[in-house]
Structure formats: C-alpha cells, structure tokens
Design a protein around this motif. Structure first.
Motif, PDB file in Angstrom:
ATOM      1  N   PHE A   1       7.343  -2.810 -15.564  1.00  0.00           N
ATOM      2  CA  PHE A   1       7.452  -2.463 -14.064  1.00  0.00           C
ATOM      3  C   PHE A   1       7.230  -3.548 -13.117  1.00  0.00           C
ATOM      4  O   PHE A   1       6.157  -4.291 -13.530  1.00  0.00           O
ATOM      5  CB  PHE A   1       6.616  -0.835 -13.887  1.00  0.00           C
ATOM      6  N   GLU A   2       7.520  -3.312 -12.039  1.00  0.00           N
ATOM      7  CA  GLU A   2       7.022  -4.478 -10.982  1.00  0.00           C
ATOM      8  C   GLU A   2       6.098  -3.736  -9.999  1.00  0.00           C
ATOM      9  O   GLU A   2       6.221  -2.559  -9.376  1.00  0.00           O
ATOM     10  CB  GLU A   2       8.262  -4.735 -10.175  1.00  0.00           C
ATOM     11  N   ARG A   3       5.101  -4.476  -9.679  1.00  0.00           N
ATOM     12  CA  ARG A   3       4.129  -3.913  -8.666  1.00  0.00           C
ATOM     13  C   ARG A   3       3.360  -5.072  -7.885  1.00  0.00           C
ATOM     14  O   ARG A   3       2.937  -6.109  -8.578  1.00  0.00           O
ATOM     15  CB  ARG A   3       2.785  -3.130  -9.621  1.00  0.00           C
ATOM     16  N   ASP A   4       3.273  -5.169  -6.680  1.00  0.00           N
ATOM     17  CA  ASP A   4       2.495  -6.178  -5.699  1.00  0.00           C
ATOM     18  C   ASP A   4       3.359  -7.501  -6.150  1.00  0.00           C
ATOM     19  O   ASP A   4       2.408  -8.612  -6.448  1.00  0.00           O
ATOM     20  CB  ASP A   4       1.281  -6.185  -6.019  1.00  0.00           C
ATOM     21  N   GLY A   5       4.750  -7.858  -6.342  1.00  0.00           N
ATOM     22  CA  GLY A   5       5.220  -8.979  -6.379  1.00  0.00           C
ATOM     23  C   GLY A   5       4.994  -9.673  -8.004  1.00  0.00           C
ATOM     24  O   GLY A   5       5.335 -10.785  -8.383  1.00  0.00           O
ATOM     25  N   ARG A   6       4.568  -8.556  -8.830  1.00  0.00           N
ATOM     26  CA  ARG A   6       4.328  -9.049 -10.274  1.00  0.00           C
ATOM     27  C   ARG A   6       4.918  -8.098 -11.123  1.00  0.00           C
ATOM     28  O   ARG A   6       5.204  -6.977 -10.945  1.00  0.00           O
ATOM     29  CB  ARG A   6       2.916  -9.116 -10.547  1.00  0.00           C
TER      30      ARG A   6
ATOM     31  N   LYS B   1      10.562   5.176  -6.527  1.00  0.00           N
ATOM     32  CA  LYS B   1       9.318   4.735  -5.977  1.00  0.00           C
ATOM     33  C   LYS B   1       8.664   3.600  -6.655  1.00  0.00           C
ATOM     34  O   LYS B   1       7.666   2.708  -6.201  1.00  0.00           O
ATOM     35  CB  LYS B   1       8.025   5.932  -5.762  1.00  0.00           C
ATOM     36  N   VAL B   2       8.815   3.260  -8.070  1.00  0.00           N
ATOM     37  CA  VAL B   2       8.413   2.280  -8.775  1.00  0.00           C
ATOM     38  C   VAL B   2       9.687   1.605  -9.686  1.00  0.00           C
ATOM     39  O   VAL B   2      10.461   2.302 -10.095  1.00  0.00           O
ATOM     40  CB  VAL B   2       7.312   2.619  -9.780  1.00  0.00           C
ATOM     41  N   GLN B   3       9.683   0.387  -9.473  1.00  0.00           N
ATOM     42  CA  GLN B   3      11.100  -0.246  -9.920  1.00  0.00           C
ATOM     43  C   GLN B   3      10.436  -0.794 -11.580  1.00  0.00           C
ATOM     44  O   GLN B   3       9.548  -1.203 -11.899  1.00  0.00           O
ATOM     45  CB  GLN B   3      11.417  -1.445  -9.417  1.00  0.00           C
ATOM     46  N   GLY B   4      11.231  -0.183 -12.586  1.00  0.00           N
ATOM     47  CA  GLY B   4      10.874  -0.456 -14.031  1.00  0.00           C
ATOM     48  C   GLY B   4      11.278   0.655 -14.882  1.00  0.00           C
ATOM     49  O   GLY B   4      12.050   1.544 -14.671  1.00  0.00           O
ATOM     50  N   LEU B   5      10.903   0.312 -16.211  1.00  0.00           N
ATOM     51  CA  LEU B   5      11.145   1.053 -17.455  1.00  0.00           C
ATOM     52  C   LEU B   5       9.771   1.533 -17.648  1.00  0.00           C
ATOM     53  O   LEU B   5       8.936   1.234 -18.179  1.00  0.00           O
ATOM     54  CB  LEU B   5      11.621   0.364 -18.666  1.00  0.00           C
ATOM     55  N   LEU B   6       9.694   2.916 -17.312  1.00  0.00           N
ATOM     56  CA  LEU B   6       8.271   3.592 -17.059  1.00  0.00           C
ATOM     57  C   LEU B   6       7.992   4.524 -18.022  1.00  0.00           C
ATOM     58  O   LEU B   6       6.924   4.880 -18.257  1.00  0.00           O
ATOM     59  CB  LEU B   6       8.305   4.485 -15.785  1.00  0.00           C
TER      60      LEU B   6
END
Length: 529
Positions: A161-166, A98-103
């Motif tokens: 992480f990536e959110r809303d194109g950022r 659901k969330v792209q990234g190193l969380l």
C-alpha cells in the motif's frame, strides 16, 4: 418589431428571425445563456456517466466479474449510495478509496481484487530479497509435532500500500514476526513486530486510513497493531479462548475484514467473531482503539459434528462479505452465510445459508457481482458426500435448499481437491488443485475450457490475474506468468523465474512488481526488466 423565436434542444439552438439591433443584442444574450445551460448539463451528464461506469468496470484485469453493461446515463437518475455492508459495485475493485493498495488477502471484501498493473510481461529481474541472508525461520508445534518452519506459506500474501509518498510491503512470516518494508528497497521502515509463534495468514491494513495493521498468530492472539510510532505497538488483542465453546486450536489463519469500524474474523478456535473497533486518535495525535466483541458464533453445529465424524471444524479461510451477508466455511466442510443487516441496530446476525461440502474447506469463498459463491473444497476424507458434491462449486445463496449451480470433481487422489482460493476473470473461474493442475472454467456452465499441469506436486497458491496475465508459483520454486487474454484457449506461457523453495504463498502484484515468499526462507520482489 418582428417576433424572435429561439428554440433550445439538446445539442442545438435554433433562431428563427433576427430583427433590429436591440433584438439582436437580446438574442445574443439568450444564446449565451442557452449555451451555458447546455454545457453545464452536458458536463454533469458526462460526469454522472463516468461515475456510473467506474462503479461497474474492473480496472486493470478487465470487466468486473459478472457485471452488466452500464445503462444510458439519461435513462435514470444516479443511484443512491449503497447503504449495506459491501456494495456489489465493489466486486473486482480496490478495497475502498482512502488507501491505495492491496490491503487484505485477495484485496477486498468479496476476495476479488488482485492488485494493480502494469505487470511484467517479459522475464522480470530480482529487485530485492528479504532477509538478504539467513531465513525467516522458527520452531513451531502442530498436531504434537515440533519442527522448523521457514519463509511464508499458505496463505501468506503480503499487503502492499501507499502512504505519504512511499510504498509499503507488510507481511507476517514463519520467524514469528510481522515485517514492514520499503517496496523499492526491501529495507525496514519500522522494526519487526514479534509474536509468540509463527504467522501463516495474510495481514490486513486498515482501509479507512487509520495507521493500523491487523494480524493473527499461532500464539493464540489476533492483534490490532499501530504503525504511527517509532516502533509498531500492540493496541489490543483477542485471545482464541476469549469465547466459549471452542474447538480445534488457537491459531488464526484468516485475513480479517474491516467494514464501518467493525472487524470480522474467523479463527481456528472454530468461532466467527465481530468486534466493534471504536477507532480514533488521542490527544497526542496517535491512533487509538477501544474494541468490544459484539458477536460470536460457533462455526459448527450438532449436525456437522455428526456428519463429519470429528471435531476438526476450524475456520481457516478469510471471511467474505457481499451486500449484507458474511460468508465463510470451515475444515468440517460447512459453508455458511450470516445476515448482518441488523447489527448496527443491535440485532444479532441470522444464519441464511447452510451447505455441507463433505470435506475440509479452507479456501476463501469468492463472491461475484451477481452474488454467486465460488467455493473450493479439499478431498482428504474421501467420504460419499465429498465424492458426490465435488471440489470446485458455484453456489446460489438465494436458493439455500438447493444452492449448487455447478460442480467440478477432483477425486483422483488423496489428498486432492482445492486448497488455493479461486480467481474470477472475465467469463472464467481459475483455480488450482493439490495435485498441481490449473483449470479455467466457464463461469456460467462450469465447463472446463482449459487445463495445464505444474511441476512440484502440491499447489496451494491462489492464482492471481491482472492485465490478461496469470501468475502461478509451483513447489519446485518457479514463478510462472501466462497470457490469458483468450479465455477460451489454454494460457500461453510468457516467462518463468526460478526462485527456489516451494512457492506456497500467494503473490502480491502492484505497479510493475511481484512480492511473494517461499518455504526456502525469504520474501522476494521481482520487477519488470
């Protein structure tokens, strides 16, 4: 009319006789129908195979540690979705979809995901430094000593992480604040979130898409922070003295895990906690939580206090979860596993593993796809148990009475042993020692395949390996990159970059860039040149 025989087989259609025009039309219709059946069946079979392969292969860094080769797609139907707490197929993979990234620290519930490439294979360039001037510094007291702390340290790995194109970079630091930066520029996305003392551990970003960040501080609280406002807002906090009994202190070094709306976190109050978060959204569209502490247990027992001889039994590592078991260790050297399978039904977790290393065990436990544990322990007390057991261990939790598969010793100096969390890569386990050595072990036998030394004395950083590239910082302020494509050979140096200040914190690697802090006072972004 002559009979018409049409045979359909996988990948082949055989027509025996064609008669008159009417029969031919019928055959053509049958041929088209048969071809459609084969095409749809082939696409479904291929998709099934791709899904199965995707669950068993590690992206970027290579095959999932410990994973077996996928079976034939036609041999059996697709397996049902995993119903437990942490799917073994997720070892070496991102923290959900659901969330792209190193969380979270080391990326996922088994602490085996290190980020995403491509990675800089030649000397990188500096993208930005935060802050541009000055330092992330404040005064803090530890063990009765008050001094200035600067930058970021153990473990200190940023979340990316990536959110809303950022792309966001979020981290806590020794200036008593959590920072929310734009990965491209190093500029603030949100104002700093201030706490009452320094932050040593890594933050966790909500893996289910809720705009929430979870972090502890030496001020005695573990917090849930909303990031969907003009400024970050504290929604809830857990006090270190909210449970009884406690030991040691009120700091929170561990990076919490969020699984199925539950927060799992150990504290330096020496307790392990499980919190039901009850996440949601209010009428105004803003994220909400209504947390409830549903379980806690001391990380020690009477036998440990007797054996260890002191009350330093704090939980400073980040808990790991594999299948239905949560694993953690403490500063008294007690490694534990607790079965969570009945928690959702209101049943308390049950301890299934108890193993004593003999010495301070602050490195996070790492779990491979076969359920084996990789445990790094320090060598400070120098007692008989620590000398006998060793400082880098592979444990089999299915054999709780005798779990040691292999062990490697590092007893040449005090303090010595392992402070950083080991990394798994293909058929090796990689770790560093307090004395500055970096070792690659055969994961099956524990044999040392290679070893090299870093300058600068103590090495507490956790190694990061992506795309055949090992990243390690040293305490002279140099970040190193090595080629580890041949796991049997000593890693080949690729580049060095001098930053300055002891690089104690673990770097975050994401799509061509490295993000990490130093004890000199700043966080840096390096990118491929």
């Amino acid at each position: 009319m002559n009979p018409i025989h049409v045979t359909l087989r996988r990948g082949m259609i055989t027509v025996t006789i064609l008669a008159d025009m009417e029969s031919r039309v019928g055959v053509f219709r049958l041929l088209i129908a048969g071809m459609l059946v084969l095409i749809v069946g082939g696409v479904a079979t291929t998709a099934w195979g791709l899904r199965r392969a995707a669950t068993r292969a590690e992206p970027g860094p290579g095959p999932t540690p410990g994973a077996a080769a996928p079976g034939s797609p036609s041999a059996s139907p697709a397996p049902p979705p995993f119903a437990g707490w942490s799917d073994p197929a997720g070892v070496g993979r991102p923290y959900g979809t659901k969330v792209q990234g190193l969380l979270t620290f080391r990326g996922n519930p088994t602490r085996t995901y290190y980020g995403q490439g491509p990675v800089p294979r030649t000397t990188p360039v500096a993208r930005w430094q935060f802050p541009r001037s000055g330092g992330l510094c404040s005064m803090s007291s530890d063990k009765g000593e008050t001094r200035e702390w600067c930058g970021t340290g153990w473990t200190g790995q940023p979340a990316v992480f990536e959110r809303d194109g950022r792309t966001w970079v979020v981290f806590g630091a020794y200036d008593r604040a959590i920072h929310f930066l734009d990965a491209a520029t190093g500029e603030r996305i949100l104002p700093d979130f201030k706490t009452g003392d320094i932050i040593k551990g890594s933050v966790t970003v909500d893996p289910d898409g809720f705009p929430l960040v979870y972090s502890g501080s030496r001020d005695g609280f573990y917090r849930v922070i909303a990031t969907d406002r003009a400024a970050p807002a504290e929604l809830w906090k857990l006090a270190a003295d909210a449970v009884k009994p406690t030991m040691w202190n009120d700091d929170w070094d561990g990076s919490g895990l969020i699984i199925d709306d539950y927060l799992l976190e150990g504290g330096e109050n020496s307790q392990f906690h499980i919190v039901k978060l009850n996440r949601g959204y209010g009428a105004d569209g803003k994220v909400t939580v209504a947390p409830k502490l549903v379980f806690n247990t001391p990380g020690w027992d009477d036998q440990l206090l007797k054996d260890a001889g002191d009350s330093n039994v704090s939980i400073e590592n980040s808990v790991a979860v594999f299948r239905d078991t949560v694993y953690f260790a403490n500063s008294g050297g007690l490694v534990q596993g607790w079965d969570l399978s009945g928690l959702r039904d209101g049943k308390a977790p049950v301890r299934t593993l108890r193993f004593w290393t003999g010495d301070d065990t602050d490195a996070s436990i790492v779990v491979d796809a076969d359920g084996f544990l990789y445990v790094g322990s320090e060598y400070e007390k120098g007692n008989a148990r620590s000398r006998d057991v060793g400082q880098m261990l592979k444990l089999d939790p299915s054999k709780p009475d005798n779990p040691v598969v292999w062990a490697v010793k590092d007893t040449g100096q005090k303090p010595g042993g392992v402070w950083g969390t080991p990394a798994l890569y293909r058929d090796i386990a990689v770790y560093d020692t307090a004395g500055g050595d970096v070792l690659g072990l055969d994961r099956a036998s524990g044999a040392v395949r290679w070893r090299f030394h870093l300058a600068g004395g103590e090495t507490w950083q956790s190694p990061v390996i992506i795309d055949d590239t090992l990243f390690m910082g040293d305490c002279t302020g140099v970040m190193h990159a090595y080629d580890v494509a041949d796991t049997h050979a000593e890693p080949r140096p690729l580049w060095e970059y001098k930053i300055g200040g002891c690089i104690e914190a673990t770097p975050a690697v994401w799509k061509g860039s490295l993000y990490f802090g130093t004890r000199a006072g700043a966080v840096h972004a390096l990118a491929a040149g």
